[in-house]
Write a protein that holds these residues in place. Structure first.
Motif, short mmCIF file in Angstrom:
data_model
loop_
_atom_site.label_atom_id
_atom_site.label_comp_id
_atom_site.label_asym_id
_atom_site.label_seq_id
_atom_site.Cartn_x
_atom_site.Cartn_y
_atom_site.Cartn_z
N VAL B 181 96.35 58.65 21.76
CA VAL B 181 96.24 57.85 22.99
C VAL B 181 95.37 58.55 24.05
O VAL B 181 95.10 59.75 23.97
N GLU B 183 92.22 58.16 24.83
CA GLU B 183 90.82 58.47 24.51
C GLU B 183 89.83 57.75 25.44
O GLU B 183 88.89 58.36 25.95
N HIS B 184 90.03 56.45 25.62
CA HIS B 184 89.08 55.70 26.46
C HIS B 184 89.13 56.21 27.89
O HIS B 184 88.09 56.48 28.50
N SER B 204 85.10 57.13 24.00
CA SER B 204 85.99 55.97 24.03
C SER B 204 86.39 55.58 22.61
O SER B 204 85.57 55.66 21.68
N ASP B 205 87.62 55.17 22.43
CA ASP B 205 88.09 54.69 21.12
C ASP B 205 87.91 53.17 20.98
O ASP B 205 88.44 52.58 20.04
N ASP B 229 98.13 46.49 23.17
CA ASP B 229 97.18 47.58 23.23
C ASP B 229 97.29 48.22 24.60
O ASP B 229 97.15 47.56 25.62
N THR B 231 96.01 49.46 27.37
CA THR B 231 94.75 49.63 28.09
C THR B 231 95.05 50.20 29.48
O THR B 231 95.54 51.33 29.57
N GLY B 234 97.69 52.83 30.37
CA GLY B 234 97.97 53.65 29.20
C GLY B 234 99.32 53.37 28.56
O GLY B 234 99.97 52.35 28.80
N CYS B 279 93.84 53.34 26.46
CA CYS B 279 93.35 53.32 25.08
C CYS B 279 92.66 51.97 24.89
O CYS B 279 93.07 50.97 25.45
N VAL B 282 93.92 51.27 20.14
CA VAL B 282 95.23 51.71 19.68
C VAL B 282 96.22 50.57 19.89
O VAL B 282 96.12 49.83 20.86
#
Lengths: 347, 347
Positions: B181, B183-184, B204-205, B229, B231, B234, B279, B282
């Motif tokens: 988690v 990453e973005h 970014s993922d 997801d 976003t 998080g 994320c 994810v």
């Protein structure tokens, strides 16, 4: 519930606690239970990743439009009522019965919460009066100076027995407008330039056209070949879109296009063609010639007394669609698609 | 087709000839015929007021999200690929099979056309690779200085046999995340602050989760109670949303939450909790306990080797949902919903 005198903060858009609190005060607490879902699906009752519709009989209609109008408050409406009416009208022009919308709001940090509340309340008021649900949405905040005020993207959802596709327009069809054109564009121009015009004289015509389109589709659905609301680019814009889409020539009588005197004189003063100015409460219809008189009368009786037959559809001489404007003296000239800037942030 | 070295002008957004020319070069010419419609309906083949779907079997899923990420180009993607993947993922998280999107683009006057083209091409590339149609859209231009760069609102459309509604989460359900988690969020933070981090380390993922969700729903649909997801806000954000929605307590093992070392150390350096960082590739799943081990293995085999069982759902002691984080030593502390600004313009 009033949101008081605070301002929009970046935290309101960060997706954390402040976002949820704001959404609740701004929107969710104002929705009646019946306004949270549509067609037996999931909506703002669940606040999930999206919305659903459970029973779509017929064709589903979907539309999307970004509203960036500046100033956000103008005579005759605001960006909220404009966005709601715009989404509803796009669904109607596809032959659909509007059932729901989703909205995506981008606000500037520092925007008075009162302004945001006023805009959202207008948006919801239009939905409520039209029996349209708000089934989903999004809210983002951009830092001060990175966006001007508030933008709203509205997604319209409806159901159509038979969608109206403008490319169905045929030779011989009669062109009818439901009312005077250029009203919204003139009002926004005046508001942007701050030129002293009586607010009573130039007002946006922004309104949902449900009261026009639903009875019309019910009673004369087969006669309506094409329908569009002449927003950006005005009547000149959509006539040219139809001509270029169909390859047909549209011949329009200048004298039969209703333009109110204050709009005409204000446009003249600025050197703008009122036919290129946006309408937000007018429909252009392409109607089967055998039913045109009946449709016109029907439309007038629905509360659109200035509806007018403005022209007809002809075969194209050179195979390329164009719009011809017939002057009162009888001469024909090409009505070009608008080009250039016209008016930025008009809708 | 490249759009060359010009810039976006107000005329491009005025709805006149320049708008249509740009739309054609930017988007329409790049769509294969099959990409213009979905479910037998009307789409960008007609360029009408909206789109339709003719045959909606099951539930229709609709999602909307505004993407405002800054900078628009970042390691691992750009605002175009992010918007496409984001819309697709929201549909998937509702249990839907993505079939179409609509987009609404607002660009700043003066934006290099090349940038706009790059962004739109990324958007279309993701749609194409996922077999998703672009059935409608809108383009507006705002004057220089009134919006920063480009914003995209993406509407996701899908079809679900059985929508996944997160409020279905139950006591005993197991919580699974599909990968590391934050990453973005870490990549955008680094790009915004310009702190010298190797681009290989923080990326970014952002990606569509079709390859995870469609097989999972097909094989283990009944076991997946909730999906989201994480976003904005998080993992901490969505866990708290679930807790507050269901009134249940979610207990999560800190040590089992996958966070890559570069993300953790960059977040530490900035004093940010990686669990509050967005994320974009994810999924958090709430899974029936009887199937959890099988689902975890299935997810790993689908190409998500770092998928991890991170916790479980418990009845709430005081009837109010909360998220508890268990440390490696065994102590429990409340994981609050993120609040404050976190990161502006992260998605």
């Amino acid at each position: 519930m009033s949101l008081g005198t605070g301002r929009v903060t970046l935290a309101h858009g960060a997706g954390g606690r402040e976002t949820w609190e704001l959404l609740d005060r701004l929107i969710l607490s104002k929705l009646d239970p019946g306004m949270k879902t549509a067609l037996g699906g999931i909506g703002t009752d669940e606040l999930d990743d999206g919305a659903t519709l459970a029973s779509v009989g017929g064709h589903l209609v979907l539309t999307v439009d970004a509203f960036t109008v500046s100033p956000p408050f103008f005579p005759g409406g605001d960006i909220g009522s404009l966005a709601a009416a715009g989404a509803i009208n796009d669904v109607l022009m596809m032959g659909g019965r509007p059932v729901a919308v989703l909205d995506s709001v981008v606000a500037e940090e520092g925007l008075p919460l009162e302004d945001l509340d006023r805009v959202v309340s207008s948006f919801l008021r239009v939905l409520r009066s039209e029996g349209v649900s708000l089934i989903g949405g999004d809210l983002k905040v951009m830092p001060r100076g990175q966006v001007d005020g508030v933008l709203i993207t509205a997604v319209g959802v409806g159901v159509a027995d038979r969608p109206i596709v403008d490319s169905s327009l045929r030779e011989g069809d009669v062109l009818i407008v439901s009312g005077p054109v250029g009203e919204h564009g003139a009002a926004i121009l005046a508001a942007q330039r701050g030129i002293g015009v009586e607010s009573e004289e130039l007002r946006s015509d922004s309104r949902p056209l449900t009261g026009l389109m639903l009875p019309l589709l019910r009673e004369h659905g087969d006669a309506v070949r094409a329908a569009v609301d002449p927003t950006r680019g005005g009547l000149a814009g959509v006539l040219n879109e139809w001509a270029s889409k169909t390859g047909l020539t549209l011949v329009v009588d200048e004298a039969r296009i209703p333009v109110r005197e204050p709009v005409r004189s204000y446009a003249d003063m600025l050197g703008v063609d009122p036919l290129t100015l946006a309408c937000e409460g007018v429909a252009l219809l392409g109607v089967d010639p055998g039913s045109a008189d009946e449709v016109l009368e029907f439309v007038r009786d629905l509360g659109f007394p200035q509806a007018s037959e403005i022209g007809e559809v002809r075969r194209s001489e050179r195979g390329r669609g164009m719009v011809l404007l017939r002057s009162e003296a009888g001469g024909l000239r090409i009505l070009e698609a608008p080009s250039g800037e016209i008016v930025p942030r008009i809708c």
